[in-house]
Structures are given as structure tokens and as C-alpha cells.
Design an enzyme around this catalytic site. Structure first.
Site, PDB file in Angstrom:
ATOM      1  N   GLU A  72      -7.712   0.463  12.724  1.00 39.59           N
ATOM      2  CA  GLU A  72      -6.665   0.561  13.733  1.00 39.59           C
ATOM      3  C   GLU A  72      -7.235   0.841  15.122  1.00 39.59           C
ATOM      4  O   GLU A  72      -6.664   0.419  16.127  1.00 39.59           O
ATOM      5  CB  GLU A  72      -5.663   1.645  13.333  1.00 39.59           C
ATOM      6  CG  GLU A  72      -4.891   1.244  12.087  1.00 39.59           C
ATOM      7  CD  GLU A  72      -4.065   2.381  11.525  1.00 39.59           C
ATOM      8  OE1 GLU A  72      -2.859   2.184  11.325  1.00 39.59           O
ATOM      9  OE2 GLU A  72      -4.644   3.449  11.277  1.00 39.59           O
TER      10      GLU A  72
ATOM     11  N   HIS B 216      11.112  21.394  26.028  1.00 36.06           N
ATOM     12  CA  HIS B 216      10.879  20.909  27.385  1.00 36.06           C
ATOM     13  C   HIS B 216      10.261  19.524  27.349  1.00 36.06           C
ATOM     14  O   HIS B 216       9.701  19.087  26.347  1.00 36.06           O
ATOM     15  CB  HIS B 216       9.961  21.865  28.157  1.00 36.06           C
ATOM     16  CG  HIS B 216       8.532  21.826  27.705  1.00 36.06           C
ATOM     17  ND1 HIS B 216       8.090  22.433  26.539  1.00 36.06           N
ATOM     18  CD2 HIS B 216       7.434  21.242  28.251  1.00 36.06           C
ATOM     19  CE1 HIS B 216       6.794  22.237  26.394  1.00 36.06           C
ATOM     20  NE2 HIS B 216       6.371  21.519  27.420  1.00 36.06           N
TER      21      HIS B 216
ATOM     22  N   ARG C 100      -0.076   4.059  -2.650  1.00 38.09           N
ATOM     23  CA  ARG C 100      -1.434   4.589  -2.816  1.00 38.09           C
ATOM     24  C   ARG C 100      -1.414   6.119  -2.810  1.00 38.09           C
ATOM     25  O   ARG C 100      -0.670   6.754  -2.063  1.00 38.09           O
ATOM     26  CB  ARG C 100      -2.369   4.066  -1.721  1.00 38.09           C
ATOM     27  CG  ARG C 100      -2.025   4.522  -0.311  1.00 38.09           C
ATOM     28  CD  ARG C 100      -2.990   3.924   0.684  1.00 38.09           C
ATOM     29  NE  ARG C 100      -2.636   4.320   2.051  1.00 38.09           N
ATOM     30  CZ  ARG C 100      -3.513   4.757   2.941  1.00 38.09           C
ATOM     31  NH1 ARG C 100      -4.786   4.881   2.626  1.00 38.09           N
ATOM     32  NH2 ARG C 100      -3.116   5.076   4.156  1.00 38.09           N
TER      33      ARG C 100
ATOM     34  N   HIS D 149      15.045  29.408  23.621  1.00 36.11           N
ATOM     35  CA  HIS D 149      13.693  29.148  23.151  1.00 36.11           C
ATOM     36  C   HIS D 149      13.698  28.456  21.790  1.00 36.11           C
ATOM     37  O   HIS D 149      12.740  27.746  21.444  1.00 36.11           O
ATOM     38  CB  HIS D 149      12.931  30.482  23.063  1.00 36.11           C
ATOM     39  CG  HIS D 149      11.489  30.345  22.681  1.00 36.11           C
ATOM     40  ND1 HIS D 149      10.522  29.937  23.557  1.00 36.11           N
ATOM     41  CD2 HIS D 149      10.855  30.573  21.482  1.00 36.11           C
ATOM     42  CE1 HIS D 149       9.340  29.931  22.944  1.00 36.11           C
ATOM     43  NE2 HIS D 149       9.517  30.309  21.693  1.00 36.11           N
TER      44      HIS D 149
ATOM     45  N   ARG E  38       0.804  -1.226   0.000  1.00 36.94           N
ATOM     46  CA  ARG E  38       0.000   0.000   0.000  1.00 36.94           C
ATOM     47  C   ARG E  38       0.836   1.275   0.000  1.00 36.94           C
ATOM     48  O   ARG E  38       0.287   2.379   0.071  1.00 36.94           O
ATOM     49  CB  ARG E  38      -0.920   0.013   1.229  1.00 36.94           C
ATOM     50  CG  ARG E  38      -2.169  -0.835   1.042  1.00 36.94           C
ATOM     51  CD  ARG E  38      -2.896  -1.068   2.349  1.00 36.94           C
ATOM     52  NE  ARG E  38      -3.033   0.107   3.187  1.00 36.94           N
ATOM     53  CZ  ARG E  38      -4.120   0.878   3.257  1.00 36.94           C
ATOM     54  NH1 ARG E  38      -5.172   0.612   2.485  1.00 36.94           N
ATOM     55  NH2 ARG E  38      -4.171   1.883   4.087  1.00 36.94           N
TER      56      ARG E  38
ATOM     57  N   ASN F  55       6.704  15.738  24.378  1.00 39.29           N
ATOM     58  CA  ASN F  55       5.876  15.920  23.189  1.00 39.29           C
ATOM     59  C   ASN F  55       6.473  17.080  22.399  1.00 39.29           C
ATOM     60  O   ASN F  55       6.469  18.214  22.877  1.00 39.29           O
ATOM     61  CB  ASN F  55       4.426  16.246  23.562  1.00 39.29           C
ATOM     62  CG  ASN F  55       3.782  15.109  24.327  1.00 39.29           C
ATOM     63  OD1 ASN F  55       3.944  13.944  23.992  1.00 39.29           O
ATOM     64  ND2 ASN F  55       3.034  15.445  25.374  1.00 39.29           N
TER      65      ASN F  55
ATOM     66  N   HIS G  76      10.915   4.026  29.177  1.00 34.93           N
ATOM     67  CA  HIS G  76      10.333   3.069  30.100  1.00 34.93           C
ATOM     68  C   HIS G  76      11.450   2.484  30.951  1.00 34.93           C
ATOM     69  O   HIS G  76      12.503   2.105  30.431  1.00 34.93           O
ATOM     70  CB  HIS G  76       9.620   1.954  29.338  1.00 34.93           C
ATOM     71  CG  HIS G  76       8.302   2.371  28.765  1.00 34.93           C
ATOM     72  ND1 HIS G  76       7.631   1.650  27.795  1.00 34.93           N
ATOM     73  CD2 HIS G  76       7.515   3.442  29.045  1.00 34.93           C
ATOM     74  CE1 HIS G  76       6.499   2.265  27.505  1.00 34.93           C
ATOM     75  NE2 HIS G  76       6.407   3.351  28.254  1.00 34.93           N
TER      76      HIS G  76
ATOM     77  N   CYS H  40      10.693  30.564  29.236  1.00 31.58           N
ATOM     78  CA  CYS H  40      11.990  31.213  29.054  1.00 31.58           C
ATOM     79  C   CYS H  40      12.508  31.775  30.384  1.00 31.58           C
ATOM     80  O   CYS H  40      11.724  32.153  31.260  1.00 31.58           O
ATOM     81  CB  CYS H  40      11.881  32.341  28.026  1.00 31.58           C
ATOM     82  SG  CYS H  40      11.964  31.779  26.310  1.00 31.58           S
TER      83      CYS H  40
ATOM     84  N   ASN I   3       4.728  21.133  37.747  1.00 34.57           N
ATOM     85  CA  ASN I   3       3.778  21.604  36.744  1.00 34.57           C
ATOM     86  C   ASN I   3       2.710  22.484  37.390  1.00 34.57           C
ATOM     87  O   ASN I   3       2.139  22.122  38.425  1.00 34.57           O
ATOM     88  CB  ASN I   3       3.130  20.400  36.052  1.00 34.57           C
ATOM     89  CG  ASN I   3       2.444  20.772  34.755  1.00 34.57           C
ATOM     90  OD1 ASN I   3       1.733  21.764  34.685  1.00 34.57           O
ATOM     91  ND2 ASN I   3       2.644  19.962  33.732  1.00 34.57           N
TER      92      ASN I   3
ATOM     93  N   SER J  54       2.063  22.308  24.207  1.00 34.00           N
ATOM     94  CA  SER J  54       1.404  23.571  24.521  1.00 34.00           C
ATOM     95  C   SER J  54       2.348  24.760  24.452  1.00 34.00           C
ATOM     96  O   SER J  54       1.904  25.908  24.536  1.00 34.00           O
ATOM     97  CB  SER J  54       0.786  23.499  25.929  1.00 34.00           C
ATOM     98  OG  SER J  54       1.793  23.238  26.900  1.00 34.00           O
TER      99      SER J  54
ATOM    100  N   HIS K 179       8.865  26.094  23.497  1.00 35.57           N
ATOM    101  CA  HIS K 179      10.154  26.067  24.196  1.00 35.57           C
ATOM    102  C   HIS K 179      10.534  24.612  24.461  1.00 35.57           C
ATOM    103  O   HIS K 179       9.699  23.816  24.918  1.00 35.57           O
ATOM    104  CB  HIS K 179      10.046  26.823  25.518  1.00 35.57           C
ATOM    105  CG  HIS K 179      11.369  27.098  26.168  1.00 35.57           C
ATOM    106  ND1 HIS K 179      11.943  28.347  26.155  1.00 35.57           N
ATOM    107  CD2 HIS K 179      12.226  26.291  26.834  1.00 35.57           C
ATOM    108  CE1 HIS K 179      13.102  28.300  26.794  1.00 35.57           C
ATOM    109  NE2 HIS K 179      13.304  27.048  27.213  1.00 35.57           N
TER     110      HIS K 179
ATOM    111  N   GLN L 243       8.512  16.324  30.266  1.00 33.65           N
ATOM    112  CA  GLN L 243       7.774  16.168  31.513  1.00 33.65           C
ATOM    113  C   GLN L 243       8.198  14.900  32.238  1.00 33.65           C
ATOM    114  O   GLN L 243       8.726  13.964  31.622  1.00 33.65           O
ATOM    115  CB  GLN L 243       6.269  16.144  31.243  1.00 33.65           C
ATOM    116  CG  GLN L 243       5.747  17.426  30.604  1.00 33.65           C
ATOM    117  CD  GLN L 243       4.233  17.424  30.481  1.00 33.65           C
ATOM    118  OE1 GLN L 243       3.527  17.281  31.480  1.00 33.65           O
ATOM    119  NE2 GLN L 243       3.740  17.588  29.263  1.00 33.65           N
TER     120      GLN L 243
ATOM    121  N   CYS M 131       6.997  33.869  26.360  1.00 36.27           N
ATOM    122  CA  CYS M 131       7.043  32.430  26.641  1.00 36.27           C
ATOM    123  C   CYS M 131       7.036  32.178  28.142  1.00 36.27           C
ATOM    124  O   CYS M 131       7.812  32.778  28.888  1.00 36.27           O
ATOM    125  CB  CYS M 131       8.294  31.817  26.005  1.00 36.27           C
ATOM    126  SG  CYS M 131       8.602  30.108  26.500  1.00 36.27           S
TER     127      CYS M 131
END
Length: 339
Positions: free
Chosen positions: A316, A165, A29, A112, A26, A152, A280, A53, A75, A160, A163, A167, A50
Site C-alpha cells: 500500500e 475539537h 484471514r 469535555h 481476504r 482528528n 473539501h 475546557c 492555535n 493531542s 476534548h 481545526q 484540560c
């Protein structure tokens, strides 16, 4: 070559016991679906607006220090709180229980406009040092069973703030993925007398086709059972249960592997590469956990360009994950990215 290589087939993830459907035919495609905006690199070394910063006010009114390297803080809007009730409620099939925990934010750099791919290896090593320190500090608390380190990167992954970072979440119970990986690794150790991921890495190094890069202490590869198109896994060459077991040289080697991998990602489509990544490691319940081999997961959503992403929908969500680009082809693309 296996007769399955170019035919639809499924592959088993030994860490979770789950299957992924591979459909290499596939890949050609046509695509007439959604296209994302190409991510832009932040242009400012210091953004006065920011929240992360140095010297700036955060949303809760607290001013950041003028930190020169890394900066860690609780946080301001945590998903978990230490004072949450721990009661358990059962009403037949309706079961709920309180979950305590702590959520920390780690700014990788005062700059930044720098992500891991643009940072010097020595500066990434400072990030690794914090991961070690936080694992030991949070994992030593009496009501913490797991320390989850993750990042992320990019708007596409829901970040969000641009900058650089990550977690660190400490939870009272093992999250789903860690519970599955603990059970599967423990069963393998009982049956074979060796850690699952140690045996797996030995086989991947022997074959070589899914290995992206390697140094003296770590190997980065596209796992045989990868779900995301350019998913990768970081594995130590020796058995290491968690960040608290890293030697000084291994911290440098891990920083170097992170640097090279993220640079390869950015070069692949000549654009900042979005991903969710995390490590992990063994539960922090005080047990030995000889079955555990720490490892990192990178889950990037991009499919065939900087503006086309993979969606987890339909079969999925209702059946099992499916991929078109084989892990072997993805590894080849990543190996060639810096050539």
C-alpha cells in the site's frame, strides 16, 4: 451482480485519478497482529487539567473564556504562520518555497466528555455555523487559497487532547488533495457539462447499495473507491461549492447527518470510533469554480473490531492502497448499526 464483486479487482477514484485494490476473498484471514487498547470515553464534563475546557489555562498561559457553546482561537503551536517568508528557491531538482497561513482551533462544546456523536443536533449546528464563518473570514484574506476544516478524533488518530475539537487551516497554496480534486472536477465539467460529484451522487442514489443514510439535503455513503474499511463521504443533494453557500436549512441537515453518522460509527463496535474527517470545498481565490462540489470525508482506521486497525504498509505504501471488506459490505454494516 458484477463478476468482479467477489474477485480481486481495482476501482478508480475519479476525484484523484488513483486506483484502490479490492480483495474481498481476504476478509476471513486470521489476525495475529497488533491490537490497540479499546478507547475510553472521558468521564468528566469539565477536566481542570484540560487545556481546552472553559476557564482553564492553555499551555501558553492564556486563560480560556467560560464559553457556553463553541470557542475558536488561534492555535498556540501552529503549523503555519502568517509572517513566513514567501520566497522560492530552486536548485535543479531541489525546489522549496515559503508557505504562509493560519491555523485555528475550534472547541465543539464546553463539555469535555462530549464528541459529535453525543452532542445534540442544535449544538452541532453551532459548529457548522462556525465552519461557515471561518470559511468566509479566512477565505477572504488576500493570501489564502484554501480553507481546510478537519477533526482528528481519538488517540489512535493522533489527537493531542480528548476534548471535542477540530481545526481550521488556511493556506497560501492549494494542498495536494484539493489540487487533484480541482483538476479532475474541472476536466469532468468541461467534458460532460455537469459537476462530477453531482452525477456521482445521482448514480449512488439510484443503486442504493453504498448509501448509509440520507436526509432532504445531504447523503452519506461509502464511496465506490473507498480505501479505509469504513470510510464514508458526505455529499450535498444540490451543487454547493463551499460552506459560504449553505442555506439555513442545509446547515441543520448537515448537523443531523453528522450526528447520525458518528452515532452509527460508535455503535458499530460499541466503542468511541476514531477517525480523521474533513471537508473539501472550492478554492478561495475569488473564481467561480463551477466544477466544485463541497463534500466531507471520514477516514476511520478500525478494521474488524475496536482494537484491530488497518495499517497502510508494504504494497500500500509502495504500490497502491488495498482493502479486503468491500465498500458495499461496509455500507451494509453501517446501515445496520442503529437497528
Amino acid at each position: 451482480m458484477s463478476p468482479l464483486r467477489n474477485a480481486s479487482h481495482r476501482r478508480l477514484n475519479p476525484l484523484t485519478g488513483e486506483w484502490v485494490l479490492v480483495s474481498p476473498h481476504r476478509t476471513q484471514r486470521p489476525w495475529q497482529g497488533r491490537r490497540e487498547l479499546k478507547a475510553a470515553t472521558p468521564a468528566l464534563a469539565h477536566d481542570p487539567d484540560c487545556y481546552l475546557c472553559p476557564g482553564n489555562l492553555r499551555a501558553n498561559g492564556v486563560r480560556n473564556p467560560d464559553y457556553p457553546h463553541t470557542f475558536v482561537f488561534d492555535n498556540d503551536f501552529p503549523a503555519l504562520k502568517a509572517d513566513a517568508p514567501t520566497t522560492r528557491e530552486v536548485d535543479g531538482l531541489l525546489v522549496a518555497e515559503g508557505e504562509t497561513g493560519l491555523c485555528r482551533v475550534l472547541c465543539f462544546s464546553p463539555r469535555h466528555d462530549l464528541t459529535l456523536s453525543g452532542m445534540a443536533v442544535a449544538d452541532i449546528e453551532r459548529v457548522v455555523d462556525v465552519w461557515v464563518e471561518e470559511t468566509i473570514a479566512l477565505g477572504g484574506l488576500p493570501d489564502v487559497a484554501s480553507v481546510q476544516i478537519f477533526e482528528n478524533r481519538g488517540e489512535m488518530m493522533g489527537a493531542s487532547n480528548p476534548h471535542p475539537h477540530g481545526q481550521i487551516w488556511a493556506t497560501r497554496h492549494l494542498p495536494n488533495e484539493l489540487e487533484k480534486e480541482t483538476d479532475r472536477q474541472a476536466a469532468y465539467l468541461v467534458q460532460h457539462g455537469r459537476p462530477l460529484l453531482v452525477d456521482y451522487l445521482d448514480r449512488e442514489l439510484e443503486l442504493g447499495e453504498r448509501v448509509v443514510l440520507a436526509n432532504d439535503d445531504f447523503c452519506v455513503l461509502v464511496p465506490f473507491w473507498a480505501i479505509w474499511p469504513f470510510e464514508t463521504m458526505i455529499l450535498p443533494r444540490r451543487r454547493i461549492g463551499g460552506f459560504d453557500e449553505l442555506k439555513a436549512r442545509e446547515k441543520t441537515s448537515l448537523a443531523a447527518a453528522l450526528s447520525e453518522l458518528t452515532r452509527r460509527y460508535d455503535k458499530l463496535f460499541d466503542a468511541p470510533f476514531p477517525y480523521s474527517m474533513g471537508f473539501h470545498q472550492k478554492p478561495t481565490d475569488g473564481a467561480v469554480h463551477a466544477e466544485w462540489q463541497m463534500h466531507g470525508h471520514f477516514y476511520p482506521p478500525l478494521l474488524r473490531s475496536a482494537t484491530i486497525k488497518k495499517f497502510m504498509v508494504g504494497f500500500e505504501m509502495l504500490g497502491s492502497p488495498q482493502r479486503d471488506l468491500t465498500p458495499e459490505a461496509a455500507a451494509g454494516r453501517l446501515r445496520e448499526a442503529l437497528e
